[in-house]
Design a protein around this motif. Sequence first.
Motif, PDB file in Angstrom:
ATOM      1  N   ASN A 191       0.906  -1.113   0.021  1.00 22.31           N
ATOM      2  CA  ASN A 191      -0.108   0.051  -0.082  1.00 22.31           C
ATOM      3  C   ASN A 191       0.740   1.187   0.005  1.00 22.31           C
ATOM      4  OD1 ASN A 191      -1.883   2.064   0.435  1.00 22.31           O
ATOM      5  ND2 ASN A 191      -3.334   0.688   1.578  1.00 22.31           N
ATOM      6  N   ALA A 193       0.022   4.120  -0.521  1.00 18.61           N
ATOM      7  CA  ALA A 193      -0.695   5.559   0.032  1.00 18.61           C
ATOM      8  C   ALA A 193      -0.256   5.300   1.816  1.00 18.61           C
ATOM      9  CB  ALA A 193      -2.137   5.171  -0.074  1.00 18.61           C
ATOM     10  N   SER A 194      -0.034   4.130   2.211  1.00 17.87           N
ATOM     11  CA  SER A 194       0.212   3.868   3.790  1.00 17.87           C
ATOM     12  C   SER A 194       1.561   4.335   3.880  1.00 17.87           C
ATOM     13  CB  SER A 194      -0.022   2.454   4.030  1.00 17.87           C
ATOM     14  OG  SER A 194      -1.398   2.329   4.033  1.00 17.87           O
ATOM     15  N   ALA A 197       1.829   8.019   3.792  1.00 19.29           N
ATOM     16  CA  ALA A 197       1.277   8.675   5.040  1.00 19.29           C
ATOM     17  C   ALA A 197       2.128   8.737   5.992  1.00 19.29           C
ATOM     18  CB  ALA A 197       0.051   7.733   5.469  1.00 19.29           C
TER      19      ALA A 197
ATOM     20  N   TYR B  11      -4.761   4.704   8.344  1.00 21.92           N
ATOM     21  CA  TYR B  11      -5.365   5.853   7.847  1.00 21.92           C
ATOM     22  C   TYR B  11      -5.908   5.966   6.334  1.00 21.92           C
ATOM     23  CZ  TYR B  11      -5.147   7.737  12.669  1.00 21.92           C
ATOM     24  OH  TYR B  11      -5.368   7.800  13.813  1.00 21.92           O
ATOM     25  N   PRO B  12      -5.010   5.613   5.404  1.00 21.89           N
ATOM     26  CA  PRO B  12      -5.397   5.509   4.099  1.00 21.89           C
ATOM     27  C   PRO B  12      -6.339   4.606   3.676  1.00 21.89           C
ATOM     28  CG  PRO B  12      -3.165   5.863   4.087  1.00 21.89           C
ATOM     29  CD  PRO B  12      -3.456   5.734   5.681  1.00 21.89           C
ATOM     30  N   LYS B  16     -10.144   5.094   2.051  1.00 21.72           N
ATOM     31  CA  LYS B  16     -10.457   4.419   0.720  1.00 21.72           C
ATOM     32  C   LYS B  16     -11.826   3.517   1.295  1.00 21.72           C
ATOM     33  CE  LYS B  16      -9.318   2.234  -3.100  1.00 21.72           C
ATOM     34  NZ  LYS B  16      -8.832   2.863  -4.121  1.00 21.72           N
ATOM     35  N   GLU B  73      -8.571  13.444   5.126  1.00 26.30           N
ATOM     36  CA  GLU B  73      -8.068  13.876   3.940  1.00 26.30           C
ATOM     37  C   GLU B  73      -7.273  15.030   4.516  1.00 26.30           C
ATOM     38  OE1 GLU B  73     -10.789  12.896   0.092  1.00 26.30           O
ATOM     39  OE2 GLU B  73     -10.880  14.897   0.986  1.00 26.30           O
ATOM     40  N   LEU B  76      -4.219  13.501   6.370  1.00 30.67           N
ATOM     41  CA  LEU B  76      -3.118  12.950   5.329  1.00 30.67           C
ATOM     42  C   LEU B  76      -2.336  14.062   4.452  1.00 30.67           C
ATOM     43  CD1 LEU B  76      -5.228   9.809   4.682  1.00 30.67           C
ATOM     44  CD2 LEU B  76      -3.082   9.809   5.894  1.00 30.67           C
ATOM     45  N   TYR B  78      -4.008  15.395   2.032  1.00 28.54           N
ATOM     46  CA  TYR B  78      -4.476  15.186   0.512  1.00 28.54           C
ATOM     47  C   TYR B  78      -5.053  16.581   0.093  1.00 28.54           C
ATOM     48  CZ  TYR B  78      -3.859  10.207   0.997  1.00 28.54           C
ATOM     49  OH  TYR B  78      -3.565   8.899   1.124  1.00 28.54           O
ATOM     50  N   MET B 105      -3.042  10.812  -3.614  1.00 32.71           N
ATOM     51  CA  MET B 105      -2.332  10.473  -2.132  1.00 32.71           C
ATOM     52  C   MET B 105      -1.660  11.718  -1.837  1.00 32.71           C
ATOM     53  SD  MET B 105      -0.697   6.693  -3.176  1.00 32.71           S
ATOM     54  CE  MET B 105      -1.397   5.671  -3.911  1.00 32.71           C
TER      55      MET B 105
END
Lengths: 208, 208
Positions: A191, A193-194, A197, B11-12, B16, B73, B76, B78, B105
């Motif tokens: 992942n 995105a993780s 983060a 968290y992502p 999602k 968001e 993170l 975004y 992302m």
Amino acid sequence: MRFSKNQLERYPVYLKYFKELKEEGFSEVSSPKIAVRLGYSEEQVRKDLQAVSRVSGKPKRGRDLDQLIEDLEEFLGYRAPKAAILIGAGHLGAALLNYPPFEEMGIRILAAFDIDEEVIGKSIGGKTVYHLNELPNVLPSLGASIAIIAVPASAAQEVADLSLSCGIAGIWNFAPTSLSVPDGAAIVNVNLASSLAVLSHRLSRGSN
Amino acid sequence: MRFSKNQLERYPVYLKYFKELKEEGFSEVSSPKIAVRLGYSEEQVRKDLQAVSRVSGKPKRGRDLDQLIEDLEEFLGYRAPKAAILIGAGHLGAALLNYPPFEEMGIRILAAFDIDEEVIGKSIGGKTVYHLNELPNVLPSLGASIAIIAVPASAAQEVADLSLSCGIAGIWNFAPTSLSVPDGAAIVNVNLASSLAVLSHRLSRGSN
């Protein structure tokens, strides 16, 4: 013996470090030295290594590097590489087909599958790209146990289900979505995105 | 507030899932439902969400999805994407330059750098590839804070050091080696060998 995800993730880091030390001419390494270099606690290092190796540290010297390397390679399955297929030969898939370190990580990609006529029949990184419809016919002769999934998120679950129904035992998912698999099948989601983060948070905190 | 690496990585995954629920027409979600779907404990879900959102659950209903999505968001980053550069425009680098989900992302790659004359001056995924020597000249005008490193392992530390000396604050390392950075700089290693170690272990154990 139960291993946590974090613990399993540390073993390749140990192995990499031990191989570097060996190249630098060392024959032994102590837990405190490992702990300082890799940023783990001494207790964690001792516990991690005891779980996979019988090499114990000798006072004032350390643990035998050759034996540690052998035990880690054995534990990680690097001495008997697993056969894999890759599904989704787009940009990311092509990069994975051309990724030399996989050969050292205990995995060997034997073939690729896609639905794009542009790439079907071509060879990428030395691996033939078949039409995804061919998966049930081609898979038995390959003897692959792992499917690396690099398709768009919207197609990933369907492709995972198909792979498992054709005899794949484990999914390494690079699609940007979490997949679910039935009990008995193995899955690891890569992942990004993780991962990002964690970086974003460290950036905002101003530290590593 | 301190966040663990595992917590940040979740968290992502929450975000999602919440976006999927919203697309399916839901307006609220309860902690037990989240826990079951994502395989976390209810206590963990509550603790994770309380740390980044003021949305509390209402009995028999749940938490407001729109607010949760907004708070995640925001947390993170975004809503204010960070500018990044990529170093190493080979197979993996090209795949990252062509990776559409980055835009969602919180990261935007503005330019790439390499030392291979074959790719310098070309555009990959809409981003110009500059010679690495140009980094000190080009970087200030880009205002990038993150360097994505996709060079071979042997060159990665040198490239990381160079990036930091030119003003980069955080390194996202895709090279198959662990990098060290000075205090104050942020780094996250994307370690595919570690990810694969988890999959191999789950395969040998025969479960997910």
